[in-house]
Design a protein around this motif. Structure first.
Motif, PDB file in Angstrom:
ATOM      1  N   ARG A  50     -17.966 -22.587  78.669  1.00 43.64           N
ATOM      2  CA  ARG A  50     -18.812 -22.923  77.529  1.00 43.64           C
ATOM      3  C   ARG A  50     -18.038 -22.849  76.206  1.00 43.64           C
ATOM      4  O   ARG A  50     -18.600 -23.104  75.148  1.00 43.64           O
ATOM      5  CB  ARG A  50     -20.030 -22.006  77.464  1.00 43.64           C
TER       6      ARG A  50
ATOM      7  N   LEU B 289     -25.387 -24.272  69.558  1.00 49.05           N
ATOM      8  CA  LEU B 289     -24.634 -23.719  70.671  1.00 49.05           C
ATOM      9  C   LEU B 289     -24.219 -22.303  70.304  1.00 49.05           C
ATOM     10  O   LEU B 289     -23.547 -22.089  69.287  1.00 49.05           O
ATOM     11  CB  LEU B 289     -23.404 -24.579  70.966  1.00 49.05           C
TER      12      LEU B 289
ATOM     13  N   GLN C 254     -18.444 -30.422  79.259  1.00 48.85           N
ATOM     14  CA  GLN C 254     -18.537 -29.085  79.827  1.00 48.85           C
ATOM     15  C   GLN C 254     -19.169 -29.087  81.216  1.00 48.85           C
ATOM     16  O   GLN C 254     -18.937 -28.166  82.000  1.00 48.85           O
ATOM     17  CB  GLN C 254     -19.319 -28.164  78.889  1.00 48.85           C
TER      18      GLN C 254
END
Length: 265
Positions: A68, A125, A150
């Motif tokens: 991430r 995010l 991702q």
């Protein structure tokens, strides 16, 4: 750490053959400062992490929380010897020559997006709130979402895939039944560690051990409690008198009651 001490703006991990991950690099990417201990001394130092980390390699892989924290850029070449290719220009010289124009263009995009009232607001995010402005502006212009890359990183995460195999095989074998580390160790010992679709096989891949002990199994279990993976979660019911028990539950509506007194979200 050494690159941070020298004040480099960019650091490269060239030709990374092994999966990229670890607590140190994760902290560097998401924290504004880190506080490493000076080698040979009982002293800490404060280092700013205003550095861009780049990695190059064939089929790059990232582990755990790094998935991430990274964006993937792939170049697929149909040339067995790409080092022999010739170009009509020098990319580095071109970038240096026109750097002012590139910087101005990037700032103009952001300014235009803000002047328009930031119409493409997206959920932030975690850990990268400021960067999300760039993501929103690019998508506002009709570009692809950078975060889509991702998904491929997650699919290549060996650690996550190993956890998924253990959890899914565990649930298939025991359902939501509680098991102690000793019971799991005995189950693993009674099966061929490299057998097909057995909990022993999945544990062997996840722990890197063909031979198990109650201690090694318990250590691995305690390190992965409450981590959701592919719709499953490992829970621990603590009991100081009789020993902790573990169970894997599904996180969908059908299996939620299996969590007992625990709340699973």
């Amino acid at each position: 750490e050494s690159r941070l001490r020298t004040g480099d703006a960019v650091a490269f991990i060239d030709n990374a053959a092994r999966p990229i991950g670890g607590d140190a690099i994760c902290a560097t990417i998401t924290s504004s400062t880190i506080h490493p201990r000076i080698l040979g001394k009982s002293e800490m130092m404060k280092l700013p992490t205003n550095i861009t980390l780049c990695a190059t390699g064939n089929n790059l892989r990232f582990l755990g929380d790094m998935t991430r924290r990274a964006l993937l850029c792939e170049l697929v070449l149909r040339d067995e010897f790409p080092e022999h290719r010739e170009f009509k220009f020098d990319p580095l010289r071109e970038a240096r020559k026109n750097r002012g124009d590139y910087v101005a263009a990037g700032l103009t995009i952001l300014r235009a997006y803000l002047a328009a009232g930031s119409p493409n607001s997206l959920p932030p995010l975690a850990g990268f709130k400021e960067w999300c402005l760039i993501r929103e502006a690019l998508m506002w212009l009709g570009m692809a979402d950078p975060l889509e890359t991702q998904k491929r990183l997650v699919g290549k995460d060996d650690r996550r895939n190993e956890l998924r195999d253990v959890f899914s095989t565990w649930h298939k074998t025991y359902g939501g039944t509680r098991k102690t580390a000793r019971e799991i160790e005995r189950e693993a010992a009674s099966n061929s560690p490299r057998g097909s679709e057995t909990l022993a096989s999945a544990l062997a891949d996840a722990t890197g051990k063909d031979r198990f002990s109650t201690r090694s199994v318990g250590k691995w279990l305690s390190g992965n409690i409450d981590r959701p993976v592919d719709g499953f979660m490992l829970l621990c019911d603590q009991d100081s008198s009789n020993g902790n028990t573990y169970r894997v539950v599904r996180l969908d509506k059908e299996d939620t009651p299996d969590a007992g007194e625990r709340d699973v979200f």
